[in-house]
Every structure is written in structure tokens, then in C-alpha cells.
Design an enzyme around this catalytic site. Structure first.
Site, mmCIF file in Angstrom:
data_model
loop_
_atom_site.group_PDB
_atom_site.id
_atom_site.type_symbol
_atom_site.label_atom_id
_atom_site.label_comp_id
_atom_site.label_asym_id
_atom_site.label_seq_id
_atom_site.Cartn_x
_atom_site.Cartn_y
_atom_site.Cartn_z
ATOM 1 N N TYR A 178 -8.998 1.820 -0.465
ATOM 2 C CA TYR A 178 -8.926 2.744 0.670
ATOM 3 C C TYR A 178 -10.298 3.208 1.166
ATOM 4 O O TYR A 178 -10.483 3.409 2.365
ATOM 5 C CB TYR A 178 -8.023 3.939 0.331
ATOM 6 C CG TYR A 178 -6.574 3.517 0.214
ATOM 7 C CD1 TYR A 178 -5.853 3.114 1.341
ATOM 8 C CD2 TYR A 178 -5.941 3.472 -1.020
ATOM 9 C CE1 TYR A 178 -4.533 2.687 1.235
ATOM 10 C CE2 TYR A 178 -4.622 3.057 -1.133
ATOM 11 C CZ TYR A 178 -3.919 2.665 0.004
ATOM 12 O OH TYR A 178 -2.629 2.236 -0.106
ATOM 13 N N GLY A 219 0.761 -1.242 0.000
ATOM 14 C CA GLY A 219 0.000 0.000 0.000
ATOM 15 C C GLY A 219 0.788 1.287 0.000
ATOM 16 O O GLY A 219 1.958 1.351 -0.358
ATOM 17 N N SER A 220 0.091 2.303 0.469
ATOM 18 C CA SER A 220 0.482 3.700 0.330
ATOM 19 C C SER A 220 1.849 4.069 0.895
ATOM 20 O O SER A 220 2.258 3.573 1.949
ATOM 21 C CB SER A 220 -0.581 4.553 1.022
ATOM 22 O OG SER A 220 -0.169 5.890 1.096
ATOM 23 N N THR A 221 2.501 4.998 0.200
ATOM 24 C CA THR A 221 3.792 5.523 0.641
ATOM 25 C C THR A 221 3.634 6.484 1.825
ATOM 26 O O THR A 221 4.616 6.925 2.397
ATOM 27 C CB THR A 221 4.490 6.262 -0.516
ATOM 28 O OG1 THR A 221 3.629 7.293 -0.999
ATOM 29 C CG2 THR A 221 4.823 5.329 -1.663
ATOM 30 N N VAL A 222 2.375 6.796 2.157
ATOM 31 C CA VAL A 222 2.102 7.622 3.337
ATOM 32 C C VAL A 222 2.319 6.799 4.621
ATOM 33 O O VAL A 222 2.399 7.347 5.718
ATOM 34 C CB VAL A 222 0.656 8.198 3.249
ATOM 35 C CG1 VAL A 222 0.257 8.939 4.511
ATOM 36 C CG2 VAL A 222 0.535 9.128 2.057
#
Lengths: 127, 409
Positions: free
Chosen positions: B387, A55-58
Site C-alpha cells: 500500500y 486487497g483491502s476490505t475497504v
């Protein structure tokens, strides 16, 4: 008994109860303010055992957020780490180890108690 | 960020300039930034660092990084941090032209204040406020002279997979803070996708979607499956007829790989240069029925009337705006896009707005705050599905072509 030798990524040592996740995107699947996974399990003061991150790089900021709110896990143990988690752990000072054998990952379950020393020696104390 | 006794491991080669930066000769912020990059390099056993030509920084929305992210950015900024290479930013938590008056979004005063503070601090560092997750649809390539083969440090998992797979740029999946520090230091660790040999595919995936068809939704489900089973360190090769892929498909496959997994690159013959150098050691045939079952699961509500149709995760392209502008009614349509594409195609945006569509700049539904969670959204984006469902929202997948048909296009 020494069960496995892990590779230290962010140095540290810890003893604690584990919370196990197969795949985890820190952003979207971890609530830093609550210190909880999105299925409701608390990771504060636990050893977070992850097979692989996704998932996200955040995600790095979410790990930083866990520390910011005082909800950080004692340490993170992964089968394979990745830069998003490494950076998050470095800026938050959360010990991170990789190289957990998959068959051992499969045997572990929530509530098992393990210890990891500075050199990466993993011991299972209770399971 | 405090590292009192910092010593560099001897197996990592630093240039004289890098040692100077580390000693603080180029300022405290640059030294701190390089220090973190070096620590990552060491933990990955990287042998050296690599200069980058551009950085794209994720972790910008107050809705995603909140107070902790703001505190982190403020601390760097207070040290006088400045970027040393051209750098751009991911979307923020609202449309800056209209932060509060939104039917779909809900932004509090605190959210607004936090977001503006993040932006001010990043702007002070000299970062381009591009505010998009599709920097590749903007003018930065011409502006900064980016070319295939260039080393960059990109956050934004969808853009990373797109950059490596379809633009020939070389970047790892950089975490938001790392991309920011790479921008300040002008370098990142030489590892993974930066190294030519690591970009050569070794595992080939074959799939036959006859009966289901090839579009961004079905191929995203193929990408989801690959992301769940791909173990090899090299990028997967997906054997597909290039005629079955268009721009929307490329973007959505890249976004899926970054959300469902941690894959930084995929090679598609005829599109990705590295596919020609493939050294295939294993071929995996993806069973058609796995994808069909997943399609039924995620696209099952296609018959149901959703509250909204959503396009623009990652941000919409000009071509999509063009085909979307042909719809009859846009009352239920939400389109998110970059301010760059917005200002270049105001004509098409106006057409959509005239038909009742909500067009939001510089933000998107997954990094903002929705007014109501008790809604059903139909979208062509697997990433949005991933998400939004984790925020408790009902999402159904529908490809853009079918969506346009439903909207009377």
C-alpha cells in the site's frame, strides 16, 4: 453477435468503452475522487473489466466513493467476483456481472466497446 | 442504500426472526442492513444466513474512506442503527492521544473533524473502539468468549486470513460496509469460509527456502506468489516445517494473502486444523529462484540507510515489543500498535520511547497521512510495502531480526 453469457450479480445494462485490469485492489489502486486507476487511466463512464479483485476490505467504500463523487464506471465485468466488490456495487447501484471467460478477457483491450444486457448477454461492438 | 421494491428470492431460506427483521419490526436500520446482506447472499446463491458471534469492522480511517464513507456511516446512524453482536473497530487515521503533534504524520483539521465524526457515529451504534487491525492480540477473545469454530464477520483482510488460518474462526473477507451491516443484523450470508467443506485444502504448495532462510519477509514472498497463482476456491495448503514459523511470520503471511490476493485462509500442517483433513489433488512446487529473484527486488535496498524503520503492519504483538525494546537507538524506529497492547505493556513502550522511537497507538502508516512522501521506509511488512508503494513511497523489506541487529539490539 452474442459473445458470452455473464451472470448478473448487481442487475443493470450498459454499453461502453472498456478499461481492463488484471488484478485490482479498489483501496490503494483506485482514486475515487479523481475517478482514476493508480496508473492514471480514467474509469469514469467506462466499463471496468477485471480478471480478479484483491486487497483491502475497504474496497467496498472506494466503490461507494466513486458513485459519491460521480466518477463511477458504467458497469463492472469480472472473470470472478468477490463479496468486497459485490457489496460495494450493491450499495452504489453499479451493475456488476461475472463469468467473463479468461480467453475473452485476454483478447479484450482498452478502448474496445462492449454491451451487456440485463440477462448478461455480452456483445463486442468494436475492438 | 435505497431499495424500494425489495423481494427475497425463494431459494434463500429465511428464519421467522429474519423475516420479522426485514419487515421493520426491529427498526429501519436493522431491516436495511439485513436487506443488503440478503442481496449479497442471493448474488452468491447462498441458501441461508448464519448468526455471528462477533464482527470486526474495517473502513474506519477518514484517510481511507473519506467523505463518502462518513456519509454512508452517518446515514446508517441516523436511522438509529445499533449493533446486535459484540463488534470492534479497525485503526483510525492518527494516534488519538496526540493527533496533531506528529513528526511522521500530518493531520489537517478537516481530517481530524471527519475522523472524530466517523468515530462518534460508530460509537453510538455500540461498537467497541478497539481501533486495531490485530483484534486477536487483544482481550476480546476472553471478553466475548470467542472459540475455534465460531462464525464471525470480519473486515480487515489480514485479520480475516489470520482468523480462518490460525484461530479456527470462520469468516469471509467481508467488505467494510458489509461487516458493519452484519454487526447490526447479527448475521451474514452462509457461504465460502463459513461452510466446513469449503475449508478443506485441495492444492498443496511446497517450497524450499534453503539459502534464503525462513522469516516473515521470505515467507511473505511465498505467500505473494501463492496469492498470484492460486485459482482453486479451497484454501491453499502450504507445506512447511512448523519450526520455521513464529507469531510474526503467521501474521505477515496472513496480511500478504489479503493484500496481494483475495485469499481468506491458508492451511499449514501442524498449525491449521483443516490441514489434517486435506484432500490434495494437485501439488505445486514453488521454484526457489522465483522467491530469490523477488527477494532481491524488494529487499535490494537493505544496504541503504532508510529514513525510517517501521514495525506494526498489522499491529505489533507483545512479544515483538519485548524484543524491540532491546535495541540501542530507536531514533529511526516507528512502531504502531493497539491501545490495548499499549496499555498492557506501558513498560516496554516507555523503554522504546526513551530510546527515541516513535510509538503510535490506534493507527498505522497505511491508513494515516505521512508528512512527507519523499522518504524511504524499511519494514518487515509486505502489506505495508504493497500500500505504501501505491502512495508513491519507497519501501524496502527487512525482517524484524535483521532490523533489530541494525538498530543495535
Amino acid at each position: 453477435m452474442n459473445i458470452a453469457k455473464l451472470k448478473p450479480i448487481v442487475p443493470g445494462e450498459f454499453i461502453g468503452e472498456i478499461v481492463k485490469v488484471e488484478r485490482l485492489s479498489f483501496y490503494g489502486e483506485v482514486d475515487a475522487k479523481q475517478g482514476k486507476l493508480y496508473d492514471g487511466r480514467s474509469i469514469k463512464g467506462k466499463v471496468l473489466v477485471i480478471m480478479r479483485s484483491r486487497g483491502s476490505t475497504v474496497g467496498s467504500y472506494i466503490i461507494y466513493g466513486l458513485k459519491y463523487y460521480g466518477n463511477q464506471p458504467l458497469g463492472i465485468v469480472m472473470v470472478k467476483s468477490e463479496p468486497i466488490v459485490i457489496v460495494g456495487s450493491i450499495i452504489s447501484g453499479i451493475p456488476l456481472f461475472e463469468g467473463l471467460p479468461v480467453d475473452l478477457f485476454n483478447k479484450l483491450r482498452d478502448g474496445c466497446v462492449l454491451s451487456v444486457d440485463k440477462a448478461g448477454n455480452l456483445r463486442i461492438l468494436e475492438c | 442504500m435505497k431499495e424500494p421494491e425489495f423481494q427475497v428470492n425463494e431459494s434463500l431460506m429465511l428464519t421467522r426472526e429474519e423475516e420479522e427483521i426485514l419487515s421493520g419490526k426491529h427498526g429501519e436500520a436493522k431491516a436495511k442492513a439485513l436487506e443488503v446482506i440478503i442481496r449479497v447472499a442471493e448474488s452468491l446463491d447462498a441458501k441461508r444466513l448464519v448468526r455471528i458471534k462477533h464482527a470486526h469492522i474495517s473502513g474506519v480511517s477518514y484517510g481511507t474512506i473519506g467523505e463518502p464513507g462518513l456519509a454512508f456511516i452517518k446515514e446508517l446512524s441516523s436511522l438509529g442503527a445499533k449493533v446486535s453482536v459484540p463488534s470492534s473497530l479497525n485503526p483510525i487515521g492518527f494516534d488519538e492521544s496526540n493527533p496533531f503533534d506528529q513528526e511522521v504524520l500530518y493531520i489537517t483539521q478537516d481530517f481530524y473533524r471527519g475522523q472524530m465524526e466517523i468515530l462518534e457515529n460508530l460509537k453510538k451504534m455500540g461498537i467497541d473502539l478497539l481501533l486495531t487491525c490485530t483484534p486477536y492480540y487483544t482481550t476480546i477473545f476472553r471478553k466475548y468468549g470467542l472459540r475455534s469454530g465460531d462464525h464471525v464477520a470480519w473486515g480487515e483482510s489480514s485479520a480475516v486470513a489470520y482468523a480462518n488460518s490460525f484461530l479456527g474462526l470462520r469468516t469471509n473477507r467481508e467488505g467494510g460496509p458489509l461487516a458493519l451491516m452484519a454487526a447490526i443484523a447479527g448475521r451474514t450470508y452462509y457461504y465460502g469460509m463459513h461452510i466446513r467443506e469449503n475449508r478443506v485444502p485441495r492444492v498443496k504448495y511446497v517450497v524450499d527456502l534453503n539459502g534464503l532462510g525462513y522469516n516473515e519477509v521470505t515467507l511473505s514472498l511465498v505467500a505473494e506468489y501463492i496469492a498470484s497463482i492460486h485459482e482453486d476456491e479451497s484454501p491453499p495448503l502450504l507445506h512447511l516445517d512448523p519450526r520455521n514459523i513464529n507469531e510474526t511470520t503467521k501474521r505477515e503471511i496472513a496480511a500478504t494473502l489479503g493484500a496481494a490476493g483475495n485469499i481468506a485462509m491458508i492451511a499449514i500442517p501442524g498449525i491449521t486444523k483443516e490441514a489434517e483433513q486435506a484432500d490434495i489433488r494437485k501439488t505445486i512446487r514453488i521454484k526457489n529462484n522465483i522467491i530469490i529473484a523477488r527477494y532481491k527486488e524488494l529487499a535490494q535496498d537493505q544496504g541503504i540507510d532508510p529514513d525510517y524503520y517501521f514495525i506494526g503492519c498489522p499491529h505489533t504483538s507483545e512479544e515483538e515489543l519485548e524484543i524491540l525494546s532491546k535495541i540501542k537507538s530507536g531514533d529511526k524506529l516507528i512502531v504502531t500498535l493497539s491501545r490495548d497492547v499499549y496499555s498492557r505493556r506501558k513498560d516496554l513502550v516507555q523503554k522504546l520511547v526513551d530510546k527515541g522511537a516513535t510509538v503510535l497507538r490506534s493507527t498505522c502508516l497505511i491508513v494515516s497521512n505521512l508528512r512527507s512522501k519523499n522518504i524511504m521506509i524499511a519494514t518487515n511488512s509486505y502489506k505495508a510495502y504493497f500500500y505504501l508503494t501505491r502512495k508513491g513511497i519507497n519501501v524496502s523489506l527487512i525482517d524484524i531480526k535483521s532490523m533489530i541487529e541494525r538498530l543495535g539490539g
